[in-house]
Enzyme design. Structure first.
Site, short mmCIF file in Angstrom:
data_model
loop_
_atom_site.label_atom_id
_atom_site.label_comp_id
_atom_site.label_asym_id
_atom_site.label_seq_id
_atom_site.Cartn_x
_atom_site.Cartn_y
_atom_site.Cartn_z
N VAL A 1 0.86 -1.20 0.00
CA VAL A 1 0.00 0.00 0.00
C VAL A 1 0.89 1.24 0.00
CG1 VAL A 1 -1.80 1.29 1.22
CG2 VAL A 1 -1.76 -1.21 1.34
N GLY B 1 3.38 2.32 -1.84
CA GLY B 1 4.80 2.04 -2.08
C GLY B 1 5.82 2.52 -1.06
N ILE C 1 5.55 4.96 1.28
CA ILE C 1 5.08 5.55 2.55
C ILE C 1 4.95 4.42 3.58
CG2 ILE C 1 3.31 6.95 3.68
CD1 ILE C 1 2.36 7.88 0.92
N LYS D 1 -6.06 -1.86 -1.91
CA LYS D 1 -5.22 -1.22 -0.87
C LYS D 1 -6.08 -0.81 0.33
CE LYS D 1 -1.93 0.33 -4.38
NZ LYS D 1 -1.66 1.36 -5.38
N GLY E 1 7.24 3.15 -7.71
CA GLY E 1 8.58 3.45 -8.23
C GLY E 1 9.61 2.50 -7.65
P1 NAP Z 1 7.44 -6.06 -13.10
O1 NAP Z 1 8.34 -4.94 -13.41
O2 NAP Z 1 6.47 -6.53 -14.13
O3 NAP Z 1 8.37 -7.29 -12.65
C1 NAP Z 1 7.89 -8.58 -12.44
C2 NAP Z 1 9.07 -9.52 -12.31
O4 NAP Z 1 8.60 -10.82 -11.98
C3 NAP Z 1 9.88 -9.68 -13.61
O5 NAP Z 1 11.23 -9.79 -13.28
C4 NAP Z 1 9.36 -10.98 -14.21
O6 NAP Z 1 10.38 -11.70 -14.93
C5 NAP Z 1 9.01 -11.77 -12.96
N1 NAP Z 1 7.87 -12.66 -13.16
C6 NAP Z 1 6.59 -12.30 -13.38
N2 NAP Z 1 5.81 -13.39 -13.48
C7 NAP Z 1 6.61 -14.45 -13.35
C8 NAP Z 1 6.43 -15.85 -13.36
N3 NAP Z 1 5.23 -16.38 -13.55
N4 NAP Z 1 7.51 -16.66 -13.19
C9 NAP Z 1 8.73 -16.12 -13.00
N5 NAP Z 1 8.99 -14.81 -12.94
C10 NAP Z 1 7.94 -13.98 -13.12
O7 NAP Z 1 6.57 -5.76 -11.79
P2 NAP Z 1 6.87 -4.66 -10.66
O8 NAP Z 1 6.37 -3.34 -11.11
O9 NAP Z 1 8.27 -4.78 -10.19
O10 NAP Z 1 5.84 -5.12 -9.52
C11 NAP Z 1 6.07 -6.28 -8.76
C12 NAP Z 1 5.06 -6.36 -7.61
O11 NAP Z 1 5.20 -5.20 -6.79
C13 NAP Z 1 3.59 -6.38 -8.03
O12 NAP Z 1 2.88 -7.19 -7.12
C14 NAP Z 1 3.16 -4.93 -7.89
O13 NAP Z 1 1.78 -4.77 -7.67
C15 NAP Z 1 3.94 -4.54 -6.66
N6 NAP Z 1 4.20 -3.10 -6.54
C16 NAP Z 1 4.80 -2.45 -7.57
C17 NAP Z 1 5.07 -1.09 -7.44
C18 NAP Z 1 5.78 -0.36 -8.54
O14 NAP Z 1 6.12 0.80 -8.34
N7 NAP Z 1 6.07 -0.96 -9.68
C19 NAP Z 1 4.73 -0.42 -6.25
C20 NAP Z 1 4.14 -1.12 -5.21
C21 NAP Z 1 3.87 -2.47 -5.37
P3 NAP Z 1 11.09 -11.10 -16.26
O15 NAP Z 1 11.90 -9.94 -15.76
O16 NAP Z 1 11.91 -12.19 -16.77
O17 NAP Z 1 9.97 -10.68 -17.15
N1 HSE Z 2 -0.77 1.24 -10.32
C1 HSE Z 2 -0.41 1.70 -9.02
C2 HSE Z 2 -0.64 3.21 -8.94
C3 HSE Z 2 1.05 1.36 -8.71
O1 HSE Z 2 -0.92 3.87 -9.97
O2 HSE Z 2 -0.58 3.77 -7.86
C4 HSE Z 2 1.32 1.16 -7.27
O3 HSE Z 2 0.58 0.15 -6.68
#
Ligand code: NAP
Ligand code: HSE
Length: 428
Positions: free
Chosen positions: A132, A134, A136, A205, A302
């Site tokens: 929730v 990110g 904070i 969230k 981020g």
């Molecule tokens: P992302 O950039 O799409 O990265 C996902 C990673 O997981 C990639 O390295 C991918 O491999 C791997 N992956 C995905 N599915 C897979 C599978 N079935 N088997 C093996 N590896 C797999 O995602 P992200 O943005 O980092 O987000 C990750 C999590 O954090 C999510 O739950 C998201 O909701 C949460 N989150 C993200 C943010 C944000 O700012 N992005 C903020 C808060 C929470 P490859 O690299 O080989 O494709």
């Molecule tokens: N899609 C989300 C947002 C990313 O826009 O806040 C973080 O969970």
């Protein structure tokens, strides 16, 4: 000193940040935990993908079980996303006695109670600070900082994408679809933006925050959800004229154990601190019975902001390991859940109507409000020079949601009302 061995599921945006923080802050982390921390294995989908971080290729695997079943690994950090497969991985890891840190709000909102119950059974930690808002530190704040208080209201801007779109619409007078396209081009909004713009991401969230804040297992189906895709330039303009900003707010309330949770576009009074949270930033307002009003602000997503929350969770796991107290925290849903009905929810409302511009129309409209005992705070009429139609904007005092629904139903059948253009909750 034996290192703490970490298995990382995912090396995307957040996973990359986690590796950078663990490597870059190694000395501080070691001083704070008493152990070196080492990422020993990383799950990815495609080992030959080009990455913007250099990692030892021997650490990469496409086989999750190489991590889950590795007896050397103490902690699993899950940053791959998804629900079904991920849940199986994490439950199996807990069965093997591994502690979990995850950023996965979808998983925790849908299956949090089951995962936390398994963790308690196995004396394992499951921490999910990054799920929730990110960067904070809101979950630890709720669970620890507010532990002596009773929380009566949580309001959050917990989705950066929608806040970016609404900020642009407000500041530039732009139309929803134009700003959405721009947000997609800039990489803020996903190619399929449904989960963000329809409020689903925020609802997940808020499920987590309401569960932790009110000590009852709130589930996603308890949240009433409305997104931003129907908001018009006109709504934003009239809101501004009356001193409001339109924000997609998650609103969770608790009155003597009776809970309501919603995600909905809301008219927020310009004097309320949530109204000035702009762009992709997140903010969470928490009202405690004893402490009063508080607010927490920062980046909701981020690479590095999210990774700081994850590594903070990792530090908490390692400290618990040293003290031998893993599995004793974050199980706070000990109260019976009582969800409010429409008869129990009340709020102020903003209602924009398109009506016939002739004598007696306003009287007919106010009569309907009076009949259902809805009191009005203000009424503003805008004539339209080109046709015999006027726009009427009504702000109600606090009104029971069920009464507002009855008023709107009656409006639907009135010939003098051409359209109920929009209805928003009002806060602040
Ligand atoms: P992302 O950039 O799409 O990265 C996902 C990673 O997981 C990639 O390295 C991918 O491999 C791997 N992956 C995905 N599915 C897979 C599978 N079935 N088997 C093996 N590896 C797999 O995602 P992200 O943005 O980092 O987000 C990750 C999590 O954090 C999510 O739950 C998201 O909701 C949460 N989150 C993200 C943010 C944000 O700012 N992005 C903020 C808060 C929470 P490859 O690299 O080989 O494709
Ligand atoms: N899609 C989300 C947002 C990313 O826009 O806040 C973080 O969970």
């Amino acid at each position: 000193m034996n290192p703490i061995k970490v298995g990382l599921l995912g090396l995307g945006t957040v996973g990359t940040g986690v590796v950078r923080i663990i490597e870059g802050h190694q000395e501080d982390l070691q001083r704070q935990t008493g152990s070196p921390i080492e990422v020993v294995k990383i799950l990815v989908q495609n080992m030959s993908k080009l990455r913007n971080i250099s990692v030892d290729p021997a650490k990469l695997t496409e086989n999750a079980w190489e991590i889950i079943e590795n007896p050397e690994i103490d902690v699993i950090i899950e940053v791959m996303g998804g629900v079904t497969g991920t849940k199986e991985y994490l439950l199996s890891a807990l069965d093997k006695g591994k502690h979990i840190v995850t950023a996965n709000k979808d998983l925790m909102a849908l299956h949090g109670p089951e995962i936390l119950a398994k963790a308690a059974e196995k004396d394992c930690d499951v921490f999910y600070e990054a799920s929730v808002a990110g960067g904070i530190p809101i979950i630890r704040t709720l669970v620890e900082g507010f532990t002596s208080d009773r929380i009566i209201k949580i309001m959050g801007i917990v989705n950066g994408t929608t806040n970016y779109i609404l900020t642009k619409m407000s500041q530039e007078g732009a139309a929803y679809l134009d700003v959405l396209k721009e947000a997609q081009d800039l990489g803020y909004a996903e190619a399929d933006p449904t989960s963000d713009v329809e409020g689903i991401d925020a609802a997940r969230k808020m499920t987590i925050l309401a569960t932790l804040g009110f000590h009852a297992n709130v589930s996603l189906s308890d949240v009433s959800v409305k997104g931003i895709s129907k908001i018009s330039k006109e709504d934003i303009l009239y809101g501004k004229k009356l001193g409001y900003e339109v924000k997609l707010l998650g609103i969770a309330e608790n009155h003597n154990g009776h809970i309501s949770v919603s995600v909905e576009p809301t008219m927020v009074k310009s004097s309320h601190p949530l109204s000035s949270v702009s762009g992709v930033f997140n903010a969470i307002y928490i009202h405690g019975e004893a402490v009063g009003e508080t607010m927490f602000y920062g980046p909701g997503a981020g690479e590095l902001p999210t990774a700081t929350s994850i590594v903070a969770d990792l530090v908490a796991v390692v400290r618990n390991l040293k003290l031998g107290v893993n599995g004793r925290t974050m199980l706070t849903a000990y109260k019976e859940k009582k969800i409010k009905t429409d008869e129990q929810i009340s709020s102020k409302n903003f209602i924009l109507l398109h009506v016939e511009d002739k004598a007696g129309v306003l009287a007919q409209i106010t009569q309907v409000f009076a009949h259902y005992e809805v009191s009005l705070e203000s009424v503003l009429q805008h004539p339209n020079a080109n046709n015999p139609k006027a726009e009427i904007i009504i702000i109600t005092h606090d009104a029971i949601q069920a009464s507002i629904k009855k008023v709107l139903m009656e409006f639907e059948s009135m010939d003098v009302i051409h359209a109920i253009q929009s209805v928003y909750r009002v806060e602040g």
